[in-house]
Design a protein around this motif. Structure first.
Motif, PDB file in Angstrom:
ATOM      1  N   LYS A 160       0.835  -1.202   0.000  1.00  0.00           N
ATOM      2  CA  LYS A 160       0.000   0.000   0.000  1.00  0.00           C
ATOM      3  C   LYS A 160       0.866   1.246   0.000  1.00  0.00           C
ATOM      4  CE  LYS A 160      -3.723   2.178   2.690  1.00  0.00           C
ATOM      5  NZ  LYS A 160      -4.549   2.066   3.933  1.00  0.00           N
ATOM      6  N   ASN A 161       0.540   2.192  -0.858  1.00  0.00           N
ATOM      7  CA  ASN A 161       1.291   3.453  -0.969  1.00  0.00           C
ATOM      8  C   ASN A 161       0.757   4.437   0.091  1.00  0.00           C
ATOM      9  OD1 ASN A 161       1.803   5.841  -3.709  1.00  0.00           O
ATOM     10  ND2 ASN A 161       2.987   5.506  -1.875  1.00  0.00           N
ATOM     11  N   ASN A 162       1.032   4.139   1.362  1.00  0.00           N
ATOM     12  CA  ASN A 162       0.398   4.872   2.462  1.00  0.00           C
ATOM     13  C   ASN A 162       0.920   6.299   2.640  1.00  0.00           C
ATOM     14  OD1 ASN A 162       2.521   2.903   3.378  1.00  0.00           O
ATOM     15  ND2 ASN A 162       2.518   4.278   5.148  1.00  0.00           N
ATOM     16  N   VAL A 163       2.110   6.610   2.104  1.00  0.00           N
ATOM     17  CA  VAL A 163       2.578   7.998   2.012  1.00  0.00           C
ATOM     18  C   VAL A 163       2.799   8.247   0.527  1.00  0.00           C
ATOM     19  CG1 VAL A 163       4.321   9.691   2.650  1.00  0.00           C
ATOM     20  CG2 VAL A 163       3.648   7.916   4.291  1.00  0.00           C
ATOM     21  N   ALA A 164       1.958   9.093  -0.050  1.00  0.00           N
ATOM     22  CA  ALA A 164       1.891   9.163  -1.513  1.00  0.00           C
ATOM     23  C   ALA A 164       1.956  10.600  -2.006  1.00  0.00           C
ATOM     24  CB  ALA A 164       0.621   8.487  -2.005  1.00  0.00           C
ATOM     25  N   TYR A 165       3.164  11.091  -2.221  1.00  0.00           N
ATOM     26  CA  TYR A 165       3.299  12.445  -2.776  1.00  0.00           C
ATOM     27  C   TYR A 165       2.877  12.472  -4.242  1.00  0.00           C
ATOM     28  CZ  TYR A 165       5.354  16.484  -5.030  1.00  0.00           C
ATOM     29  OH  TYR A 165       5.526  17.610  -5.795  1.00  0.00           O
ATOM     30  N   THR A 167       1.061  10.420  -6.433  1.00  0.00           N
ATOM     31  CA  THR A 167      -0.313  10.189  -6.867  1.00  0.00           C
ATOM     32  C   THR A 167      -1.319  10.828  -5.924  1.00  0.00           C
ATOM     33  OG1 THR A 167      -0.600   8.126  -5.629  1.00  0.00           O
ATOM     34  CG2 THR A 167       0.395   7.971  -7.837  1.00  0.00           C
ATOM     35  N   GLY A 168      -0.927  11.040  -4.684  1.00  0.00           N
ATOM     36  CA  GLY A 168      -1.863  11.583  -3.701  1.00  0.00           C
ATOM     37  C   GLY A 168      -2.877  10.571  -3.200  1.00  0.00           C
ATOM     38  N   ARG A 189      10.839  -3.479  -8.152  1.00  0.00           N
ATOM     39  CA  ARG A 189      10.006  -2.720  -9.088  1.00  0.00           C
ATOM     40  C   ARG A 189       8.601  -2.563  -8.509  1.00  0.00           C
ATOM     41  NH1 ARG A 189      11.458  -2.060 -14.447  1.00  0.00           N
ATOM     42  NH2 ARG A 189      13.537  -2.842 -14.977  1.00  0.00           N
ATOM     43  N   VAL A 190       8.130  -1.310  -8.483  1.00  0.00           N
ATOM     44  CA  VAL A 190       6.740  -1.032  -8.112  1.00  0.00           C
ATOM     45  C   VAL A 190       5.954  -0.986  -9.423  1.00  0.00           C
ATOM     46  CG1 VAL A 190       5.156   0.526  -6.939  1.00  0.00           C
ATOM     47  CG2 VAL A 190       7.527   0.288  -6.110  1.00  0.00           C
ATOM     48  N   ASP A 191       5.157  -2.004  -9.641  1.00  0.00           N
ATOM     49  CA  ASP A 191       4.536  -2.230 -10.935  1.00  0.00           C
ATOM     50  C   ASP A 191       3.584  -1.104 -11.352  1.00  0.00           C
ATOM     51  OD1 ASP A 191       3.962  -3.853 -13.247  1.00  0.00           O
ATOM     52  OD2 ASP A 191       2.060  -4.379 -12.316  1.00  0.00           O
ATOM     53  N   GLY A 192       3.871  -0.512 -12.522  1.00  0.00           N
ATOM     54  CA  GLY A 192       2.979   0.471 -13.118  1.00  0.00           C
ATOM     55  C   GLY A 192       2.770   1.739 -12.314  1.00  0.00           C
ATOM     56  N   PHE A 193       3.745   2.129 -11.524  1.00  0.00           N
ATOM     57  CA  PHE A 193       3.573   3.289 -10.638  1.00  0.00           C
ATOM     58  C   PHE A 193       3.526   4.621 -11.391  1.00  0.00           C
ATOM     59  CE2 PHE A 193       5.353   6.663  -7.906  1.00  0.00           C
ATOM     60  CZ  PHE A 193       4.447   6.620  -6.858  1.00  0.00           C
TER      61      PHE A 193
END
Length: 276
Positions: A160-165, A167-168, A189-193
């Motif tokens: 989970k991208n719990n701190v997300a500058y 994408t927000g 690799r973070v797939d398709g970020f």
């Protein structure tokens, strides 16, 4: 002419003498002494192990035969690891040296149950009833820490991208995969970020837990105020570092977002991914 010949002959003798000395092997014929090969080391026990055996090397200066009495001894002074609690010295502390060799090994068993990620230090000394101890490297410090394998860190691969500058969206969940090492560096690799569907690529060191971020395109082009430039990402420029914790399954990235080809940037900020 004779003087010239004599001089040349003399130089030839000197050259041959030096060549002969250079080709001769050097032998040490003094007493044998025992010593560690270095002053400190670091070893890990994995969370999915009960214990891990690690070797500590020592030298005897001369080759030995038989089974000489050489032991490693725990030194509680300045040690934060406790013998019998955090680790065990195997084989009664006796070192093993193969016949005809001058390098031997002690074995230390690091126990998983009391281990911590912060690490503990055990100090040791070396002693022998056969050989003297008057060389350097008479003490050795072993830092022993708890860590987790790549398999534990990756888990089910969902993070989970719990701190997300970027994408927000702090609810977004991404697949994180371990990729084939590049130039000896382990890769995640973070797939398709990124905006164009590309993966966010990072390299990590499983011994130091430091993460590095190669320069990469975010897939987004900034177009405002007369500026039209692609936004790229690279390591933060404010002195903060990226890292990961294989046991808590947390990947923390400090990223510098900038407009490539210009002097403008968007931010030094954080992307954090936590295993689900």
């Amino acid at each position: 002419m004779k003087k010239i010949f004599s001089l040349l002959f003399g130089f030839l003798l000197i050259f041959l003498s030096l060549s002969s000395c250079k080709d001769e092997e050097l032998f040490y014929e003094g007493d044998s002494y025992v010593h560690f090969l270095k002053e400190e080391g670091e070893a890990f026990v994995f969370a999915d192990q009960d214990y891990r055996d690690v070797e500590v090397e020592f030298g005897t200066v001369q080759t030995v035969s038989g089974n000489p009495d050489i032991k490693i001894v725990y030194d509680p002074v300045n040690s934060t690891a406790v013998e019998g609690v955090d680790f065990q010295i195997l084989n009664g502390g006796s070192g093993v040296v193969a016949d005809g060799q001058a390098i031997g090994k002690f074995t230390i068993r690091i126990l998983k149950a009391p281990a911590t990620q912060a690490g503990k230090v055990a100090n040791f000394k070396i002693k022998s009833s056969v050989f003297g101890n008057n060389l350097d490297y008479q003490s050795y410090s072993l830092r022993m820490s708890l860590t987790c394998s790549d398999a534990v860190f990756i888990g089910n691969g969902k993070f989970k991208n719990n701190v997300a500058y970027w994408t927000g969206d702090t609810t977004a969940v991404y697949d994180v995969v371990k990729s084939t090492p590049v130039d000896g560096n382990e890769q995640l690799r973070v797939d398709g970020f990124w905006d164009n569907g590309d993966d966010l690529v990072v390299y990590y060191n499983p011994n130091t837990f430091v993460v590095t971020i190669p320069d990469q395109f975010t897939g987004y082009t900034y177009n405002s105020g007369g500026i039209n430039a692609p936004v790229w990402a690279r390591p933060a420029t404010d002195g903060t570092v990226s890292s990961y914790n294989p046991c808590t399954r947390r990947l923390t990235l400090r990223i510098y977002y900038y407009l490539k080809g210009t002097s403008y940037f968007l931010a030094n900020d954080t992307e954090e991914f936590t295993g689900q």
